[in-house]
Motif scaffolding. Sequence first.
Motif, short mmCIF file in Angstrom:
data_model
loop_
_atom_site.label_atom_id
_atom_site.label_comp_id
_atom_site.label_asym_id
_atom_site.label_seq_id
_atom_site.Cartn_x
_atom_site.Cartn_y
_atom_site.Cartn_z
N SER A 32 0.85 -1.21 0.06
CA SER A 32 -0.03 0.14 0.01
C SER A 32 0.82 1.25 -0.07
N GLU B 77 -5.47 -3.31 3.35
CA GLU B 77 -4.46 -2.82 4.31
C GLU B 77 -4.83 -3.21 5.61
N GLN C 197 -10.05 -2.00 4.86
CA GLN C 197 -8.88 -2.64 5.75
C GLN C 197 -9.47 -3.65 6.51
N SER D 102 2.07 2.74 3.32
CA SER D 102 3.19 2.10 4.09
C SER D 102 4.53 2.78 3.57
N ASP E 256 0.32 -1.87 7.35
CA ASP E 256 0.40 -0.38 6.89
C ASP E 256 0.40 0.44 7.77
N HIS F 1 -3.21 -8.18 1.53
CA HIS F 1 -2.61 -7.28 0.65
C HIS F 1 -2.79 -7.71 -0.78
#
Length: 321
Positions: free
Chosen positions: A54, A279, A251, A57, A300, A268
């Motif tokens: 992501s 995430e 997420q 990150s 992340d 991911h």
Amino acid sequence: MHVRPGRPDRARPSGAAATAAFLCLALTALGAAPATAVQPLSPSPTLASPSGGSARSLGGPVVYAHRGASAYAPENTLESIDRAMALGFDWVENDVQRTRDGVLVVIHDDTLTRTTDVKRVFPDRGPWRVKDFTAAEIARLDAGSWFDKRFAGARVPTLREYMERVGRNRQRLLLELKEPEASPGIERQILDLLDELGWLDEPHVTRRLVVQSFSADSIRTVHALRPDLRTAFLGTPNVADLPRYAAFTDQINPQHTTISAGWVAAVHRLLGAHGKPMEVDTWIVDDAATARKVKEMGVDGIITNAPDVVRHAVGPLQAFG
């Protein structure tokens, strides 16, 4: 999250004011990037590119101040989010419940006993559940002395008061719906208030707001009401079950003791509700060693009571893509 904040094992690393100012400017610049259009949902979950990962990150996980900087100030109070701001953190996390008279308030526990003086003020009202008190009654309670006498007089804020302070501080919010099953319709009520306060325009829903819950049904409802809003499921689903979450959330936010690098990579590999790799923001991490461990797993974001300790361990750069 069902973890009581504790004080970190190590002291907060000192930092110059110029460094904090630079970080704020960098975060502001990142927040000004053009938003990505919402992608239509596919009939079945889509796999991300083999690399996964992501943009968030980039340079290190995003650090979230859990219930504000709750290692240093009473949780879920205005003082706690002010403390997070003073430490240089714009992402804060909170918990939202509803009072007997229908007002949204920011508090974690379903009772008032741990974090207020409710037993002294209302000795005959046990078991002192949040839903059994009016907002005016809760406003009379001291929500700071239990943590430290220096915070005597701190209050349980309404969500309106809390959002006004977050806005004034130019912070971003990870908002948790606590036990939404006990408050039917709370999802729409929260969204209506956020809309009234200007938090559901494009800059906010793409850069400054995420709604999470342990209830998949509640997050599914939020997604149905506002498909443009970023959402997160709290928990650690089996890898085989991840695709069904990808249909309505962006997420998966698990407890750090329940995950592995392989599990994070599996998250991911899926595209979430907005067509981007899903995430992982993990909780509750308050020490440097664990922060470095989960960073190596590829998370992340890290949700922490001691955001300065975690940032020092994993690096200062935070990005939100």
